[in-house]
Design a protein around this motif. Structure first.
Motif, mmCIF file in Angstrom:
data_model
loop_
_atom_site.group_PDB
_atom_site.id
_atom_site.type_symbol
_atom_site.label_atom_id
_atom_site.label_comp_id
_atom_site.label_asym_id
_atom_site.label_seq_id
_atom_site.Cartn_x
_atom_site.Cartn_y
_atom_site.Cartn_z
ATOM 1 N N ARG A 198 -4.710 5.939 1.911
ATOM 2 C CA ARG A 198 -5.502 5.858 3.138
ATOM 3 C C ARG A 198 -5.151 4.601 3.922
ATOM 4 O O ARG A 198 -5.070 4.626 5.154
ATOM 5 C CB ARG A 198 -7.000 5.878 2.809
ATOM 6 C CG ARG A 198 -7.478 7.198 2.245
ATOM 7 C CD ARG A 198 -8.981 7.220 2.040
ATOM 8 N NE ARG A 198 -9.708 6.974 3.283
ATOM 9 C CZ ARG A 198 -10.945 7.377 3.503
ATOM 10 N NH1 ARG A 198 -11.596 8.064 2.576
ATOM 11 N NH2 ARG A 198 -11.559 7.109 4.644
ATOM 12 N N THR A 199 -4.928 3.506 3.196
ATOM 13 C CA THR A 199 -4.540 2.266 3.876
ATOM 14 C C THR A 199 -3.174 2.408 4.521
ATOM 15 O O THR A 199 -2.969 2.005 5.673
ATOM 16 C CB THR A 199 -4.522 1.100 2.875
ATOM 17 O OG1 THR A 199 -5.837 0.915 2.348
ATOM 18 C CG2 THR A 199 -4.053 -0.184 3.539
ATOM 19 N N ALA A 200 -2.225 2.985 3.793
ATOM 20 C CA ALA A 200 -0.870 3.145 4.327
ATOM 21 C C ALA A 200 -0.856 4.039 5.559
ATOM 22 O O ALA A 200 -0.028 3.863 6.460
ATOM 23 C CB ALA A 200 0.056 3.712 3.256
ATOM 24 N N LEU A 201 -1.790 4.986 5.608
ATOM 25 C CA LEU A 201 -1.896 5.885 6.757
ATOM 26 C C LEU A 201 -2.820 5.317 7.833
ATOM 27 O O LEU A 201 -3.095 5.995 8.827
ATOM 28 C CB LEU A 201 -2.415 7.249 6.300
ATOM 29 C CG LEU A 201 -1.432 8.055 5.431
ATOM 30 C CD1 LEU A 201 -2.155 9.162 4.683
ATOM 31 C CD2 LEU A 201 -0.305 8.620 6.283
ATOM 32 N N PRO A 208 2.188 0.216 7.702
ATOM 33 C CA PRO A 208 2.909 0.511 6.454
ATOM 34 C C PRO A 208 3.828 1.719 6.553
ATOM 35 O O PRO A 208 4.907 1.734 5.966
ATOM 36 C CB PRO A 208 1.778 0.749 5.446
ATOM 37 C CG PRO A 208 0.616 -0.023 5.989
ATOM 38 C CD PRO A 208 0.730 0.088 7.481
ATOM 39 N N LEU A 209 3.396 2.758 7.273
ATOM 40 C CA LEU A 209 4.199 3.966 7.420
ATOM 41 C C LEU A 209 4.349 4.294 8.899
ATOM 42 O O LEU A 209 3.556 3.853 9.730
ATOM 43 C CB LEU A 209 3.544 5.145 6.681
ATOM 44 C CG LEU A 209 3.440 5.012 5.160
ATOM 45 C CD1 LEU A 209 2.613 6.156 4.575
ATOM 46 C CD2 LEU A 209 4.821 4.968 4.512
ATOM 47 N N PRO A 261 0.808 -1.224 0.000
ATOM 48 C CA PRO A 261 0.000 0.000 0.000
ATOM 49 C C PRO A 261 0.839 1.272 0.000
ATOM 50 O O PRO A 261 0.476 2.257 -0.652
ATOM 51 C CB PRO A 261 -0.829 -0.126 1.285
ATOM 52 C CG PRO A 261 -0.935 -1.592 1.520
ATOM 53 C CD PRO A 261 0.378 -2.152 1.069
ATOM 54 N N ALA A 262 1.962 1.274 0.706
ATOM 55 C CA ALA A 262 2.818 2.464 0.727
ATOM 56 C C ALA A 262 3.393 2.730 -0.657
ATOM 57 O O ALA A 262 3.408 3.874 -1.134
ATOM 58 C CB ALA A 262 3.934 2.287 1.753
#
Length: 354
Positions: free
Chosen positions: A188-191, A260-261, A175-176
């Motif tokens: 949005r997923t990575a966050l 992810p992040l 996702p990132a």
């Protein structure tokens, strides 16, 4: 009005109780902090204290040549622009700072709960210290857990955004990387703005990613946890069993699975929302602790969360670190030094024939 199931009612009751508990905990901490401050002042009264006021910022300190007022003048605009009206909390939440003479062996001045600093510390360093330790009331646990820390000033925003850029490019999370390529849903997923019942599948969707995560980050943990009971699953995962890798990751304690992040990326997103929303943005962000984080960011910013994320991504991409350029003479210099080292090595006694 639609009838609500007992399970849903119970869930909402638990959420309300959690919000209430968080509120009471914050008030208890605030009361303790004020009590500690009063106690500190009573202990220090014999030697006297000064109170420095810049805006709503307050510093209770021991008289010294320390340039705290200048540092406060630098720090206050940054604090005020971030927290807006909520920065008035600092009128009741002073910094406690005890400067000391770094060139003497005399006992350092005591001020209970105070940060001790050498009185000759430069203004920039003092301002940095103030910004990194703003005594603002902590937000609710939901916001802190999502963010991974407090809402704090970003002291070096350009460098911080550049670091997030590197994360987007190099993160092992799909996702990132997709966010870097412009897939906004994956941003949005990575966050971690969405609520998923299975974060393993959402944050680390590929089998190769899950296997690498187990092997590189948790191999030792799974080898020894539960007296080695998970070693067979670990071996199966390493051998290519995605189901084994997935189950191992799902067995991790809550909050351990890497997102992810990092905090830096989410903190940059919060700062974008607060900047868009103006002076009352932080107040709106912390005013509804029971609301999903995405909705709270949108309320703080005054625009949709997708707009906030899009601006965040644009700013991160703009902060791409400058590539390192090698001067034209660089390769020749490298070859020259290589030749020098080669000659030195050949002249060494190790290479001589006796």
């Amino acid at each position: 009005m639609m009838a609500m199931t007992p399970g849903r009612l119970a869930s909402q009751s638990v959420e309300r109780l959690q919000v209430r508990a968080d509120s009471l905990l914050r008030e208890w901490r605030r009361a303790n902090a004020l009590a500690d401050m009063v106690d500190s002042l009573n202990h220090a009264r014999a030697g006297g204290t000064d109170t420095i006021s810049v805006g709503a910022l307050r510093i209770v300190t021991i008289p010294s040549p320390a340039r705290l007022r200048e540092a406060a003048a630098r720090a206050w605009p940054v604090i005020d622009s971030l927290y807006g009206s909520e920065a008035r909390q600092l009128e009741q939440r002073p910094y406690l700072i005890a400067p000391y003479d770094p060139d003497t062996t005399s006992p350092k001045p005591t001020l209970r709960g105070a940060t001790q600093v050498p009185w000759d510390k430069d203004v920039a360093s003092l301002a940095m210290m103030l910004l990194m330790n703003v005594p603002i009331g902590r937000p609710d646990s939901a916001l802190q857990n999502w963010l991974g820390g407090p809402v704090a000033p970003i002291v070096h925003p350009v460098q911080a955004r550049a670091a997030v850029y590197v994360q987007l490019v190099t993160a092992p999370s799909q996702p990132a990387r997709n966010c870097f390529l412009g897939v906004m849903n994956d941003c949005r997923t990575a966050l971690t703005l969405g609520q998923s019942p299975d974060p393993v599948d959402q944050w680390h969707p590929s089998a190769a990613e899950r296997r690498a995560l187990v092997s590189r980050s948790f191999a030792e943990y799974f080898s020894y946890s539960d007296h080695g009971a998970r070693k067979p699953a670990l071996q199966s995962c390493r051998a290519g069993s995605d189901s084994a890798c997935t189950e191992l990751l799902r067995s991790l304690p809550a909050g351990v699975l890497p997102r992810p992040l990092t905090y830096d990326a989410r903190a940059a997103l919060v700062h974008v929302a607060l900047r868009l929303g103006g002076r009352e943005a932080y107040h709106r962000l912390v005013a509804t602790p029971g609301t999903p984080i995405a909705d709270r960011l949108a309320a703080a910013a005054g625009v949709s969360v997708d707009s906030v994320v899009a601006l965040w991504r644009s700013e991160i991409l703009t902060a791409r670190p400058a590539p390192v350029t090698v001067p034209p003479w660089g390769p020749w210099a490298a070859l020259g030094w290589t030749a020098v080292f080669a000659v030195c090595a050949l002249r060494s006694s190790r290479w001589r024939v006796s």
